[in-house]
Motif scaffolding. Structure first.
Motif, mmCIF file in Angstrom:
data_model
loop_
_atom_site.group_PDB
_atom_site.id
_atom_site.type_symbol
_atom_site.label_atom_id
_atom_site.label_comp_id
_atom_site.label_asym_id
_atom_site.label_seq_id
_atom_site.Cartn_x
_atom_site.Cartn_y
_atom_site.Cartn_z
ATOM 1 N N LEU A 158 0.836 -1.196 0.000
ATOM 2 C CA LEU A 158 0.000 0.000 0.000
ATOM 3 C C LEU A 158 0.872 1.248 0.000
ATOM 4 N N ARG A 159 0.354 2.323 -0.590
ATOM 5 C CA ARG A 159 1.150 3.535 -0.727
ATOM 6 C C ARG A 159 0.268 4.767 -0.658
ATOM 7 N N GLY A 160 0.873 5.924 -0.808
ATOM 8 C CA GLY A 160 0.124 7.165 -0.715
ATOM 9 C C GLY A 160 0.063 7.680 0.711
ATOM 10 N N LYS A 161 -0.701 8.737 0.917
ATOM 11 C CA LYS A 161 -0.809 9.346 2.232
ATOM 12 C C LYS A 161 -1.843 8.634 3.091
ATOM 13 N N LEU A 162 -1.634 8.673 4.386
ATOM 14 C CA LEU A 162 -2.593 8.096 5.319
ATOM 15 C C LEU A 162 -3.834 8.984 5.371
ATOM 16 N N PRO A 163 -5.007 8.402 5.198
ATOM 17 C CA PRO A 163 -6.232 9.221 5.180
ATOM 18 C C PRO A 163 -6.561 9.773 6.568
ATOM 19 N N PRO A 164 -6.723 11.087 6.696
ATOM 20 C CA PRO A 164 -7.065 11.673 7.999
ATOM 21 C C PRO A 164 -8.402 11.196 8.535
ATOM 22 N N GLN A 165 -9.258 10.655 7.643
ATOM 23 C CA GLN A 165 -10.577 10.171 8.063
ATOM 24 C C GLN A 165 -10.490 9.053 9.098
ATOM 25 N N LEU A 166 -9.351 8.345 9.151
ATOM 26 C CA LEU A 166 -9.198 7.283 10.141
ATOM 27 C C LEU A 166 -9.239 7.838 11.562
ATOM 28 N N GLY A 167 -8.989 9.118 11.704
ATOM 29 C CA GLY A 167 -9.059 9.745 13.012
ATOM 30 C C GLY A 167 -10.459 9.787 13.597
ATOM 31 N N GLU A 168 -11.469 9.458 12.788
ATOM 32 C CA GLU A 168 -12.852 9.439 13.263
ATOM 33 C C GLU A 168 -13.228 8.114 13.923
ATOM 34 N N LEU A 169 -12.318 7.153 13.914
ATOM 35 C CA LEU A 169 -12.624 5.812 14.452
ATOM 36 C C LEU A 169 -12.433 5.815 15.974
ATOM 37 N N SER A 170 -13.416 6.296 16.665
ATOM 38 C CA SER A 170 -13.300 6.544 18.103
ATOM 39 C C SER A 170 -13.157 5.272 18.933
ATOM 40 N N LYS A 171 -13.534 4.108 18.388
ATOM 41 C CA LYS A 171 -13.431 2.855 19.128
ATOM 42 C C LYS A 171 -12.176 2.061 18.787
ATOM 43 N N LEU A 172 -11.353 2.589 17.887
ATOM 44 C CA LEU A 172 -10.198 1.845 17.388
ATOM 45 C C LEU A 172 -9.164 1.653 18.494
ATOM 46 N N ARG A 173 -8.787 0.385 18.711
ATOM 47 C CA ARG A 173 -7.794 0.036 19.730
ATOM 48 C C ARG A 173 -6.477 -0.425 19.113
ATOM 49 N N LEU A 174 -6.542 -0.967 17.890
ATOM 50 C CA LEU A 174 -5.340 -1.456 17.215
ATOM 51 C C LEU A 174 -5.304 -0.932 15.793
#
Length: 240
Positions: free
Chosen positions: A187-203
């Motif tokens: 995988l390549r490119g920039k990390l999507p800032p939208q992942l910051g919305e995953l409030s339950k993400l632990r890993l």
């Protein structure tokens, strides 16, 4: 017959799986474990098992595999599909037909085996899917953008394949997600800032790819995060 559990303990089944296998219409659970002598593929008649709830094939030999029967995915009662640690080459069917019924599938676990080809976009039609584990296979191509519609998904593991392209922004819509692992791909490119919305993400495992650019400031909103792995990429800049 409601339960068909064929373990290798004191057994050593060989040969192909007959068409009549699919005529066991009252079976709710199938378990085939550690049979190295089975060969061929599962017959499409498996779709006749209209009460099937769980389908499990574990530690099969190198000669069992081929395309997964499309009719398996159309069984209205099916909740669990598990293909773990199988030596043979398996493939997703090109198309499936769910008809007008909503799939009840909760877990699609096809990991640590010889699953090849691309991840089909129709997986996004499994709206009740909670666990999607496709780790340690030989899957290629891009992660479907339609995965953002898997609103019930809690666990997404695509680690250790040959996936390429960018990480879809739509994954930020998976509000119930607690684990996202896409390490050891291309995988390549920039990390999507939208992942910051995953409030339950632990890993969150993004290691061993070719991601570039900074770690988005939005990631600082991941207040539930316990494990964050980004080593062996081409990231730069500061960490918020």
């Amino acid at each position: 017959l409601f339960l068909l559990h064929l373990s290798s303990v004191a057994n050593n089944l060989t040969g192909t799986i007959p068409l009549e296998f699919g005529y066991l219409e009252d079976v709710t659970t199938i378990g085939l474990e550690n049979h190295k002598g089975l060969r061929g593929s599962f017959p499409d008649t498996i779709g006749n098992m209209v009460r099937l709830n769980s389908f499990n094939v574990i530690f099969a030999g190198p000669d069992l595999g081929g395309p997964i029967p499309p009719s398996l995915f159309s069984i209205p009662s099916l909740k669990y599909i598990t293909l773990y640690y199988n030596e043979g080459d398996w493939e997703f069917p090109e198309v499936i037909d769910l008809g007008e019924k909503e799939s009840l599938l909760e877990a699609l676990q096809l990991a640590h085996g010889g699953l090849t080809g691309m991840i089909p976009a129709y997986i996004s039609e499994f709206k009740n899917l909670v666990n999607l584990d496709l780790a340690k296979n030989s899957l290629e191509g891009a992660i479907p953008d339609s995965f953002g519609g898997l609103v019930s998904l809690e666990y997404l593991n695509l680690h250790g394949n040959k996936l390429n392209g960018t990480l879809p922004q739509s994954l930020g819509m998976l509000s119930n997600l607690t684990a996202l692992a896409v390490g050891e791909n291309d995988l390549r490119g920039k990390l999507p800032p939208q992942l910051g919305e995953l409030s339950k993400l632990r890993l969150l495992v993004l290691s061993n790819n070719k991601f570039t650019g900074p770690i988005p400031d939005e990631f600082s909103k991941l207040s539930a995060l316990e494990i964050f792995s980004v080593q062996h990429n081409n990231l730069n800049g500061s960490i918020s």
